[in-house]
Design an enzyme around this catalytic site. Structure first.
Site, PDB file in Angstrom:
ATOM      1  N   ASN A  74     -42.432   8.781 -13.983  1.00 45.84           N
ATOM      2  CA  ASN A  74     -42.945   8.541 -12.609  1.00 45.84           C
ATOM      3  C   ASN A  74     -41.952   8.508 -11.597  1.00 45.84           C
ATOM      4  OD1 ASN A  74     -45.601   8.813 -13.451  1.00 45.84           O
ATOM      5  ND2 ASN A  74     -46.174   6.706 -12.616  1.00 45.84           N
ATOM      6  N   GLN A 118     -44.086  11.888 -22.564  1.00 43.77           N
ATOM      7  CA  GLN A 118     -45.166  10.378 -22.749  1.00 43.77           C
ATOM      8  C   GLN A 118     -45.054   9.886 -21.227  1.00 43.77           C
ATOM      9  OE1 GLN A 118     -44.398   7.399 -25.878  1.00 43.77           O
ATOM     10  NE2 GLN A 118     -44.336   6.090 -24.402  1.00 43.77           N
ATOM     11  N   HIS A 119     -46.435   9.355 -20.717  1.00 43.78           N
ATOM     12  CA  HIS A 119     -46.343   8.833 -19.686  1.00 43.78           C
ATOM     13  C   HIS A 119     -45.411   7.445 -19.608  1.00 43.78           C
ATOM     14  CE1 HIS A 119     -48.122   8.028 -15.679  1.00 43.78           C
ATOM     15  NE2 HIS A 119     -48.408   6.643 -15.991  1.00 43.78           N
ATOM     16  N   THR A 120     -44.654   7.281 -18.543  1.00 45.69           N
ATOM     17  CA  THR A 120     -43.897   6.204 -18.724  1.00 45.69           C
ATOM     18  C   THR A 120     -43.745   5.519 -16.918  1.00 45.69           C
ATOM     19  OG1 THR A 120     -41.566   7.187 -18.549  1.00 45.69           O
ATOM     20  CG2 THR A 120     -42.422   6.452 -20.427  1.00 45.69           C
ATOM     21  N   PHE A 128     -47.370   2.792 -22.974  1.00 44.24           N
ATOM     22  CA  PHE A 128     -48.395   3.841 -23.391  1.00 44.24           C
ATOM     23  C   PHE A 128     -47.850   4.657 -24.403  1.00 44.24           C
ATOM     24  CE2 PHE A 128     -48.712   2.853 -18.712  1.00 44.24           C
ATOM     25  CZ  PHE A 128     -49.851   2.198 -18.685  1.00 44.24           C
ATOM     26  N   ASP A 135     -51.104  12.749 -14.473  1.00 42.61           N
ATOM     27  CA  ASP A 135     -50.117  12.486 -13.512  1.00 42.61           C
ATOM     28  C   ASP A 135     -48.846  13.245 -13.709  1.00 42.61           C
ATOM     29  OD1 ASP A 135     -52.017  10.594 -14.280  1.00 42.61           O
ATOM     30  OD2 ASP A 135     -51.382   9.231 -12.517  1.00 42.61           O
ATOM     31  N   ARG A 198     -58.658  12.225  -8.977  1.00 37.86           N
ATOM     32  CA  ARG A 198     -56.993  12.544  -8.555  1.00 37.86           C
ATOM     33  C   ARG A 198     -56.631  13.016  -9.694  1.00 37.86           C
ATOM     34  NH1 ARG A 198     -55.940   7.948  -6.557  1.00 37.86           N
ATOM     35  NH2 ARG A 198     -55.022   6.698  -8.051  1.00 37.86           N
ATOM     36  N   ASN A 200     -57.595  15.569 -11.705  1.00 31.66           N
ATOM     37  CA  ASN A 200     -57.935  16.925 -11.648  1.00 31.66           C
ATOM     38  C   ASN A 200     -57.167  17.449 -10.273  1.00 31.66           C
ATOM     39  OD1 ASN A 200     -60.358  18.313 -13.533  1.00 31.66           O
ATOM     40  ND2 ASN A 200     -60.466  15.925 -13.472  1.00 31.66           N
ATOM     41  N   TRP A 202     -54.031  16.493  -9.467  1.00 28.54           N
ATOM     42  CA  TRP A 202     -52.622  16.744 -10.159  1.00 28.54           C
ATOM     43  C   TRP A 202     -52.767  17.843 -10.666  1.00 28.54           C
ATOM     44  CZ3 TRP A 202     -50.351  13.489  -7.102  1.00 28.54           C
ATOM     45  CH2 TRP A 202     -50.392  12.190  -7.111  1.00 28.54           C
TER      46      TRP A 202
END
Length: 355
Positions: A74, A118-120, A128, A135, A198, A200, A202
């Protein structure tokens, strides 16, 4: 290209108020600023107002001197602003920092399966494990393609394509063509399986930008184009009477959410070349103008939203705060309306002079 029906002076005033409001927030070097300042950068390109870039440069320079935090997926979103500053000022300091973020993604960021990021969210955290969140297409995938295009470096662009392909594989529902919020690779499912506005946005906005940037002979082009075409076709059918989209897209009793509507609307502005998509973009403009107050606040923006356990989690998410992603996505939307109309006017002048 047909211009949208819009009052240019009104849009310029709305954008100016929004930029001013955006800079009153004390952001950290993280994704809320990454999205907010991406919007400011697009606003500069739409308006030509040098003060927007000057204020971005001042904010970024002060933070660089203060000290930048370690990386997460992020946090990489701030690379968008660094890349924009390099493109507009020529200062290579910004490019070097942006490339550091891209190199982190290539070499150090956590991945699973075929190399999907991976989402971090936090520094050094693994909250996660083996989860993909939609995102990431804005925070990282789109950024990799932007910097790869700028540097003509296939390492970055190909990894960016991989992210779009991987997220499409795991997150786009082949029946509805909408995107789920997340995927858990350990459990092998989409968790609560919610079509979140939101999320969708992105996907739609970044794909709409990417298909304008890459060669049609690139194998990823038709995959991304097809995903976007089918998603937008579904989203048009879910647009509310006010021209916006509900936070749970398939639940018309859920509230209309402004940041998601802005991102979806921006994708339609970029791609709206059919009667149906043009009408949807026009309706989105009318609805979005009602969501910015006289102080430049973008209203009815849902707060930061994890992949919630149930649909009730999305329905109960607060929308009372002024959020960086709301400011940034709305700035992006209105700026693309201006850019589209300028391009349409340019085409008209060329065609008129050639007659």
């Amino acid at each position: 290209m047909k211009p949208l029906v819009a009052n240019e002076e009104q849009l310029l005033q709305v954008i100016d108020r929004m930029v001013e409001r955006t800079f009153t927030v004390d952001y950290s070097w993280d994704w809320p600023a990454g999205v907010a300042f991406y919007g400011v950068g697009i606003a500069f390109r739409a308006t030509g107002k040098e003060q927007y870039i000057e204020r971005l440069q001042e904010w970024v320079d002060e933070y660089i001197a203060f000290g930048l935090p370690p990386m997460s997926v992020n946090i990489v979103s701030m690379g968008h602003t660094l890349l924009t500053l390099y493109q507009e000022t020529g200062d290579t300091r910004y490019l070097e920092l942006a490339q550091n973020k891209a190199d982190y993604l290539l070499n150090d960021a956590l991945r699973f399966a075929e190399g999907v990021l991976q989402h971090t969210v936090g520094v050094g955290r693994n909250d996660f494990p083996e989860q993909a969140w939609i995102d990431t297409l804005f925070m990282a995938g789109y950024f990799l393609i932007r910097i790869g295009t700028e540097l003509r470096d296939e390492r970055y662009t190909q990894d960016g394509f991989l992210q779009f392909q991987g997220h499409e594989k795991y997150l786009q529902d082949p029946i509805t063509n909408l995107y789920y919020h997340g995927w858990d690779h350990v459990q092998g499912n989409n968790m609560s399986s919610i079509y979140w506005a939101r999320g969708n946005a992105w996907a739609a906005y970044t794909m709409a930008q990417v298909v304008r940037m890459i060669d049609v002979k690139e194998p990823a082009f038709m995959e991304i184009y097809g995903s976007l075409r089918d998603q937008l076709s579904a989203l048009i059918e879910l647009q509310s009477d006010k021209g916006l989209w509900h936070t749970v897209l398939t639940d018309p009793t859920s509230y209309e959410e402004t940041s998601g509507s802005a991102g979806i609307g921006a994708a339609l502005v970029l791609t709206g070349h059919t009667p149906k998509s043009y009408r949807a973009a026009q309706r989105a403009l009318e609805g979005m103008l009602e969501k910015v107050d006289k102080h430049g606040n973008v209203l009815d923006v849902s707060t930061g939203t994890a992949v919630m356990n149930t649909v009730e989690g999305y329905l109960q998410t607060s929308k009372k705060r002024i959020e960086g992603w709301g400011q940034g996505l709305a700035l992006t939307f209105f700026s693309h309306v201006l850019l589209r109309n300028k391009k349409a006017q340019s085409y008209e002048r060329v065609n008129t002079s050639s007659e």
